[in-house]
Design an enzyme around this catalytic site. Structure first.
Site, PDB file in Angstrom:
ATOM      1  N   LEU A   1      -3.558   0.377  81.891  1.00  0.00           N
ATOM      2  CA  LEU A   1      -3.747   1.686  81.756  1.00  0.00           C
ATOM      3  C   LEU A   1      -2.756   2.169  82.858  1.00  0.00           C
ATOM      4  CD1 LEU A   1      -5.487   4.335  81.301  1.00  0.00           C
ATOM      5  CD2 LEU A   1      -6.994   3.667  83.144  1.00  0.00           C
ATOM      6  N   ASP A   2      -3.111   2.078  84.306  1.00  0.00           N
ATOM      7  CA  ASP A   2      -2.213   2.742  85.285  1.00  0.00           C
ATOM      8  C   ASP A   2      -0.971   2.246  85.097  1.00  0.00           C
ATOM      9  OD1 ASP A   2      -4.546   4.102  86.607  1.00  0.00           O
ATOM     10  OD2 ASP A   2      -4.972   2.007  87.271  1.00  0.00           O
TER      11      ASP A   2
ATOM     12  N   SER B   1      -7.661  -3.095  81.753  1.00  0.00           N
ATOM     13  CA  SER B   1      -7.347  -2.578  83.078  1.00  0.00           C
ATOM     14  C   SER B   1      -8.325  -3.099  84.207  1.00  0.00           C
ATOM     15  CB  SER B   1      -7.626  -1.008  82.828  1.00  0.00           C
ATOM     16  OG  SER B   1      -7.511  -0.424  84.143  1.00  0.00           O
ATOM     17  N   ALA B   2      -7.853  -3.152  85.098  1.00  0.00           N
ATOM     18  CA  ALA B   2      -8.517  -3.664  86.473  1.00  0.00           C
ATOM     19  C   ALA B   2      -9.213  -2.166  86.927  1.00  0.00           C
ATOM     20  CB  ALA B   2      -7.782  -4.006  87.661  1.00  0.00           C
TER      21      ALA B   2
ATOM     22  N   ASP C   1       2.789  -3.086  83.443  1.00  0.00           N
ATOM     23  CA  ASP C   1       3.656  -2.436  84.524  1.00  0.00           C
ATOM     24  C   ASP C   1       3.738  -3.484  85.677  1.00  0.00           C
ATOM     25  OD1 ASP C   1       1.238  -1.521  85.233  1.00  0.00           O
ATOM     26  OD2 ASP C   1       2.355  -0.121  86.667  1.00  0.00           O
TER      27      ASP C   1
HETATM   28  C1  BG6 Z   1      -5.380  -0.709  88.439  1.00  0.00           C
HETATM   29  C2  BG6 Z   1      -4.209  -0.289  89.375  1.00  0.00           C
HETATM   30  O1  BG6 Z   1      -5.022  -0.491  87.351  1.00  0.00           O
HETATM   31  O2  BG6 Z   1      -6.516  -0.388  88.933  1.00  0.00           O
HETATM   32  C3  BG6 Z   1      -4.421  -0.675  90.888  1.00  0.00           C
HETATM   33  O3  BG6 Z   1      -2.854  -0.865  88.944  1.00  0.00           O
HETATM   34  C4  BG6 Z   1      -5.931  -0.104  91.116  1.00  0.00           C
HETATM   35  O4  BG6 Z   1      -3.516  -0.062  91.761  1.00  0.00           O
HETATM   36  C5  BG6 Z   1      -6.909  -0.976  90.296  1.00  0.00           C
HETATM   37  O5  BG6 Z   1      -6.196  -0.550  92.486  1.00  0.00           O
HETATM   38  C6  BG6 Z   1      -8.526  -0.788  90.545  1.00  0.00           C
HETATM   39  O6  BG6 Z   1      -8.597   0.861  90.308  1.00  0.00           O
HETATM   40  P1  BG6 Z   1      -9.817   1.748  90.484  1.00  0.00           P
HETATM   41  O7  BG6 Z   1      -9.620   2.796  89.509  1.00  0.00           O
HETATM   42  O8  BG6 Z   1     -11.008   0.783  89.942  1.00  0.00           O
HETATM   43  O9  BG6 Z   1      -9.931   1.883  91.828  1.00  0.00           O
HETATM   44 MG    MG Z   2      -0.923  -1.084  85.659  1.00  0.00          MG
END
Ligand code: BG6
Ligand code: MG
Length: 218
Positions: free
Chosen positions: A9-10, A114-115, A170
């Site tokens: 996602l990010d 996504s994390a 990415d």
């Molecule tokens: C990932 C980002 O997608 O999500 C990280 O690349 C981020 O930078 C991680 O720390 C966790 O995100 P969130 O929204 O759960 O704090």
């Molecule tokens: Mg990313």
């Protein structure tokens, strides 16, 4: 033939890195008393929220209790949420919507890998929920990239094999996760930064389903 695509996602579908930067910098400088640079923010790409906090805390000799750490993560996330609450479909990165649309038209499955625990909110703000057949995020899988769990789970839900699936990533840790899981991986960003990717483009506007089939499934 290409069966499915898994999207980080990010940094792949939306540029939220600038919002993570603002929120972590505020916490680092105001609450922890350490600096936070763009290089630090780069290093946090793909890491979970807790891993990101540990990285920042490694810059200080001060120690914090578990409850203090939880409060810090919550504070950072409240700031981050206020920033991402402004997102609209116009914030989708170039090529994202058109690739998702053509995948849907051609019957190629898609999932988010996504994390982020904020992924459900963000995809809703971006207006892409209807284009994703599954969402695997930090609420579902807790093993962080480079562990391939988030992508393996996505492929399982879509009922596709990694060998017929392309991951878009990415982050170095995300590319490593995709390759460890046996997926093809297209890096989004700079070639030199993502040497493990099968190939790298600057954004999704350089990707078509036809290209993916030609490159990987000929
Ligand atoms: C990932 C980002 O997608 O999500 C990280 O690349 C981020 O930078 C991680 O720390 C966790 O995100 P969130 O929204 O759960 O704090
Ligand atoms: Mg990313």
């Amino acid at each position: 033939m290409l069966a499915a695509c898994l999207f980080d996602l990010d940094g792949v579908l939306v540029d939220t890195a600038k919002h993570h930067y603002t929120a972590w910098k505020q916490l680092a400088e105001d609450k922890i008393g350490v600096g936070f640079t763009h290089e630090d923010n780069e290093a946090l790409k793909g890491l979970s929220r807790a891993e990101s906090l540990s990285y920042i805390l490694s810059k200080t000799s001060r120690t914090f209790s578990e409850s203090e750490k939880l409060a810090m993560m919550e504070e950072k996330n409240i700031n981050y949420l206020s920033l991402v609450s402004q997102l609209t479909p116009n914030d989708l990165l170039p090529g994202a919507l058109s690739l998702l649309k053509s995948m849907k038209e051609q019957g190629i499955k898609s999932a988010l890998g996504s994390a982020s625990k904020n992924a459900p909110l963000i995809i809703e703000k971006l207006g892409i929920v209807e284009f994703l057949d599954a969402v695997v995020d930090g609420n579902v899988v807790t093993l962080s990239k480079p562990n391939p769990a988030v992508f393996i789970k996505g492929a399982e839900i879509l009922n596709v094999s990694p060998a017929h699936t392309v991951v878009f990533e990415d982050a170095v840790s995300g590319v490593a996760a995709a390759k460890a899981g046996g997926f093809y991986c297209v890096g989004i960003g700079e070639q030199e930064a993502l040497p493990q990717a099968d190939y790298v483009v600057s954004d999704l506007s350089f990707v078509t389903i036809e290209d993916l089939n030609k490159k990987f499934f000929n």
